[in-house]
Design an enzyme around this catalytic site. Structure first.
Site, short mmCIF file in Angstrom:
data_model
loop_
_atom_site.label_atom_id
_atom_site.label_comp_id
_atom_site.label_asym_id
_atom_site.label_seq_id
_atom_site.Cartn_x
_atom_site.Cartn_y
_atom_site.Cartn_z
N PRO A 97 0.79 -1.23 0.00
CG PRO A 97 0.17 -0.84 2.20
CD PRO A 97 1.00 -1.75 1.34
CB CYS B 83 6.16 -10.19 4.87
SG CYS B 83 4.75 -10.53 3.83
#
Lengths: 886, 180
Positions: free
Chosen positions: A411, A533
């Site tokens: 984002p 991640c």
């Protein structure tokens, strides 16, 4: 206004007036002796005896407040210690002896009593031995035993002073014990003691006592550690128990203790394990329990257990359950960290710098206002961003007026960080495949006042086609999210092997695209940072290693000085040693999301082509085998198949004019056969033809009497050779779908088998079943085309020849074709042979072959032609086969 | 992506001049490079020419944003400023309104500014003049239109509107999907 934690006025720690330790109570020797006074027990009933005892107890209490029958605890200890295992047997004995003595002396113990009092203790042991073994916590044990004691030996002890029992009881009793044990010492040292003041004496005693206490505590601990575990280890749940457990909602407490026990056992396996239980059983049980306790699915748990040692696994999973602290990043374009911190503190936010490694990060401990809606936030002074996502940008180290690409930007946290480091100069391309998510990027970029950014929504793999020559590229690849389970618990329950593979495949493509978009000649850069991640090596080291093999890149230090080195080997994988330069971050050690960062430097813009293609192919095959065919390719395949069907139908129609239907059907099957037979096998086939023909009159036409229907069919086809071949190739393309790689692999090895083949074919042809089998095999090889051509050119001849039963000639035909053709049909033949007649033909085949080779000279030009075509067909076939596979 | 037509340029500049007057020049003549306005999917982007040229390599439908979005043209051809333009309006704004801390929140939720929340206002503000709204600590909060001239404001009732809301930074979280 703001309430900042005031850490200056911290309460002093250490011993103050209040914390000063009070000395343990001491008792006059009379009291200690008092308990040794034998009480007379008559032939009273049980209740009477208890009452008597109560009375006495009360009396004694009135006299000397604080003196409490020690026996209870003495018993307790005695009971407890025996649990310990063989090692402590001697101790046990001693203890029991003591116990005996104690019993002899103790209040309420008469000779009669002794008889049955002992057994009680023993039964206790027996009864609760198992139970105790389950219970680790001493505290619980003691409590339990307290109760047991109270219940089971009510007669021997007064229940009146239960309160005392719980409270001072322990100390007192221990003191008493010591008193008993140390009696001698004290007496011995009494001479010296007299020289000392009474207080000093007391103090000495106290010291000794304390030491003793410590020792005992230590022993207890050791016992708990050593002796209890083996018992627990033994209690690996049986199948039945498991079934029971499964029926009920899981008892978390039991699960937890069991997990801990198992982990203990696994850490000292040779000592603690139960005989005959393998490590796998323990691991299996542990995995099951962990899955249940933490709500993981088996696959993810297995992955975690593979990555982390058993000792750490609980920590890791625990850390995954806990939220990471909220961190924010200062927007250095609009404000400074100090100002921002001040402004936020004024709003009642409690924060601190995130660490020395970052100049823009702040950790928020608590906040009275929603951090995502303060005026400072809206004004773009900061952005909420995990600590871990500062790392890849720091590793990237963007410079001013560079051209930088962020391949998976949404984002926008890292994007804006990069732009801030570039100070709004140069060009930053922020890409994200998901259009919806780019809106978040747009919002963040505008809010933080970034003007040098182009935001686009493209498949990352396409980017190098549109724009190249970036100085730096950040690829924060889409991943399974196994590092951010605390954020998104879905990952632990819903990911499986397939998901990981899909993601890994995408990551491979992306990383290559990212490298291609880089400019190796850039003066300032040429760097790629790859991050995920996730903590799974499948998505990290694997991918990096893959990229190292595919492009001219090398790993360079990631520029982050903490974190764990990447794996250079993991299970069966052996990675390039430079993978040490990558960095891993774990939730439980670094208190940030699980993360992986690798930094590449591109060495040259050239793409290693040669081996690359091969590798690509093999890669592609692998990929296709186990997953995810591209949609487009799928569509293509479908289209081709449809075409093929149409064509086939046409062909069938045409041929059907000439043929009776059943024949037609058969022909379909047999089409491949004739080639096979023709190619190499004719000679032997001819020999045997005579017999099989009789057996299977239907099939004759193909081989023996080409003039009939088969001939017709051929003739029907011959006018449209192109079509035929096409159709067949198509079919070839199709067929391999059914049977996979075998054919391909076999192609190369085939020659030796050919011999066998030749024998096999004839029979196979004749037996309808075998024929079928063969057909499929033909398909496998993926080059039925050959057969068609062969048919056209040769088969008629061959057929004639066979008719004439010319054994000599057939070999020639073979010879001409064989060298190239061999490879194709061989695998089938081998199989066909097995199915049909393995015994007879094996001896013959070599003959046929040899015979075939010698007459080479005779081979007709027509025959020779075929191999060429065959070759081309072969060339084609593998491709089609590949497509088909999917 | 294309340059603005004459009409579009006119509409855009008229709108901008309501807020920043002749400071539009500052947007166009900048010391740090050439800047230009570009139209993409009805949105107007203010972007450095260098970046614009590179962005042109991406297909139109994939291009979400470049530089800074100033606003959009409605179907009827009017130009509407977006909050994203605030970064360029605030520094050059001619007329400003400051809101008290108590009224800040109201404005950030999309309400008009009342007289009671009015902290300060630039002298000589006309009625219906475009104004940029600030908080008392000089954080730009958004922009709007003065409902009353400065002189009128002095005598207005506390609950009367002094500034009509047009855009505020609260949209960044309230309306992220429709931001540009």
């Amino acid at each position: 206004m703001g309430r900042k934690g005031n850490f200056q006025e911290r309460v002093k720690s250490g011993p103050g007036r209040k914390t000063k330790k009070q000395a343990d109570p001491t008792f006059a020797p009379e009291i200690l002796e008092a308990k040794n006074a034998p009480t007379q027990t008559l032939n009273l009933s049980r209740r009477q005896r208890t009452r008597v005892k109560k009375r006495e107890e009360l009396k004694s209490q009135l006299k000397t407040r604080g003196a409490i029958p020690t026996t209870a605890k003495g018993k307790k200890r005695a009971v407890k210690i025996p649990q310990s295992d063989d090692d402590s047997d001697d101790e046990n004995l001693d203890n029991e002896d003591e116990e005996m003595e104690d019993g002899g002396n103790l209040i309420g113990y008469s000779d009669e009593n002794q008889k049955w009092l002992k057994p009680v203790a023993e039964t206790l042991k027996r009864k609760f031995g198992d139970y105790h073994s389950d219970e680790e916590e001493d505290g619980e044990d003691e409590e339990l035993e307290d109760e047991e004691d109270d219940d089971l030996m009510p007669d021997s002890f007064a229940n009146s002073d239960e309160d005392d029992d719980d409270g001072d009881g322990d100390e007192n009793e221990e003191g008493d014990e010591e008193g008993d044990e140390e009696g001698d010492e004290e007496e011995g040292g009494s001479d010296e003691d007299e020289a000392m003041l009474p207080i000093e004496r007391e103090a000495k005693k106290m010291e000794k006592k304390q030491k003793k206490l410590q020792k005992i505590a230590q022993m207890d601990m050791d016992e708990a550690m050593l002796s209890n575990q083996p018992h627990e280890a033994i209690t690996l749940p049986t199948v039945l128990e498991l079934a029971e457990e499964a029926a009920k909602p899981p008892d978390l407490h039991i699960l937890q203790t069991r997990m801990k026990d198992i982990i203990n056992v696994l850490q000292n396996f040779s000592k603690l394990r139960e005989e005959g239980r393998s490590r796998e059983e323990y691991l299996e049980c542990l995995k099951r329990d962990l899955c249940q306790y933490y709500n993981y699915n088996e696959f993810m748990m297995e992955k975690f257990m593979q990555i982390f040692p058993v000792s750490e696994i609980m920590e890791v999973l625990e850390a995954n359950e806990v939220q990471r602290p909220v961190t924010i990043r200062t927007n250095s374009l609009k404000t400074r960290r100090r100002d921002l911190a001040q402004a936020l503190i004024n709003r009642g936010v409690n924060l601190d710098p995130v660490g020395k490694w970052s100049k823009v990060g702040l950790v928020v401990y608590s906040s009275q206002v929603p951090l995502g809606a303060t005026p400072e936030y809206l004004a773009g002074h900061y952005i909420l961003q995990g600590a871990s996502s500062l790392l890849p940008v720091m590793a990237l180290a963007p410079q001013e007026s560079e051209r930088i690409l962020d391949m998976a930007s949404a984002p926008g946290g890292k994007t804006t960080h990069i732009a801030a480091l570039m100070k709004n100069t140069g060009l930053l391309v922020a890409n994200d495949a998901n259009k919806e998510r780019t809106k978040a990027v747009v919002g963040n970029v505008h809010r933080l006042g970034i003007t040098n950014t182009v935001i686009c929504s493209q498949d990352g793999r396409e980017i190098p086609k549109m724009m190249k020559g970036f100085d730096r590229v950040l690829l924060d690849a889409p991943c399974s999210g196994s590092g951010v389970i605390s954020k998104d618990p879905d990952a632990k329950a819903k990911k499986d092997q397939r998901d990981i593979k899909v993601v890994a495949n995408l990551q491979k493509e992306l990383i290559l695209a990212a490298i291609d978009a880089l400019d190796a000649k850039s003066k300032t850069g040429g760097y790629l940072v790859y991050s995920t991640c996730s903590i799974l090596p499948e998505e990290n080291e694997n991918i990096v290693n893959y990229a190292l093999g595919k492009r001219h890149v090398k790993l360079v230090p990631a520029g982050v000085d903490f974190g764990v080195e990447g794996f250079t080997k993991y299970r069966e994988f052996r990675y390039h040693p430079s993978l040490k330069l990558t960095r891993r971050f774990y939730p439980h050690t670094h208190n940030m999301d699980g993360f992986f960062v690798a930094k590449f430097k591109k060495l040259s813009n050239a793409i290693p082509q040669t081996h690359n293609n091969k590798a690509d192919e093999s890669e592609a095959e692998e990929n296709q085998d186990d997953e995810v065919p591209d949609k487009q390719q799928l569509k293509k395949k479908e289209r081709i198949e449809r075409k093929m069907k149409k064509k086939q139908a046409k062909l069938d129609l045409e041929s059907s004019k000439d043929l009776v239907k059943p024949q037609k059907k058969k022909r379909r099957f047999e089409e491949p056969k004739p080639e096979a037979t023709n190619n190499e096998e004719l000679p032997p086939s001819n020999d045997q033809d005579s017999e099989p023909v009789k057996e299977m009159p239907e099939e004759k036409p193909d081989q023996t009497t080409p003039a009939h229907s088969p001939a017709v069919t051929r003739s029907g086809r011959t006018p449209k050779p192109a079509l035929m071949t096409k159709g067949q190739t198509l079919r070839a393309a199709k067929t391999p779908i059914l049977k996979t790689r075998k054919g391909k692999k076999n192609e190369n090895d085939s020659p030796p088998k050919d011999q066998g083949q030749s024998k096999a074919s004839p029979k196979a042809d004749q037996a309808p079943k075998s024929g079928k089998g063969r057909v499929s095999e033909v398909k496998e090889t993926g080059s039925p085309v050959i057969s068609a051509q062969v048919k056209k050119g040769q088969t008629p001849k061959a057929g004639k020849m066979t008719k004439g039963s010319v054994q000599d000639r057939t070999p020639k035909a073979k010879v001409g074709q064989s060298p190239k053709m061999n490879s194709v049909p061989t695998p089938k033949v081998g199989k066909g042979k097995e199915g049909a007649s393995p015994n007879e033909k094996s001896p013959q085949t070599p003959k046929g072959r040899k015979g075939g080779q010698s007459p080479k000279v005779i081979a007709t030009p027509k025959i020779k032609k075929t191999p060429l075509k065959a070759r081309s067909a072969q060339k084609k076939s593998p491709k089609s086969g590949k497509k088909g596979k999917k | 992506m294309r340059p603005l037509t004459e009409d579009e340029t006119k509409a855009l500049f008229e709108k901008l001049s309501k807020y920043i007057g002749e400071n539009i020049k500052c947007l166009l003549d900048r010391p740090d490079g050439l800047y230009c306005f570009r139209l993409q999917k009805d949105r107007v982007f203010y972007v450095q020419e260098k970046i614009m040229k590179m962005a042109a390599t991406f297909p139109r439908d994939a291009l979400m944003s470049l530089g800074t979005c100033f606003g959009k043209f409605t179907k009827s051809g009017k130009f509407r400023l977006h909050i994203t333009a605030l970064d360029f309006l605030a520094p050059y704004a001619k007329h400003k309104v400051w809101l008290k801390a108590s009224a800040e929140q109201q404005f950030l939720y999309g309400r008009n500014a009342m007289k009671s929340g009015l902290g300060r206002i630039t002298e000589n503000t006309d009625k219906y003049q475009g104004v940029v709204v600030y908080s008392m600590s000089d954080l730009p909060l958004g922009f709007g239109v003065a409902a009353k001239a400065t002189a009128e404001c002095r005598h207005a009732e506390p609950m009367s509107v002094v500034c009509f809301h047009q855009a505020d930074v609260g949209e960044y979280i309230r309306n992220e999907a429709m931001l540009i």
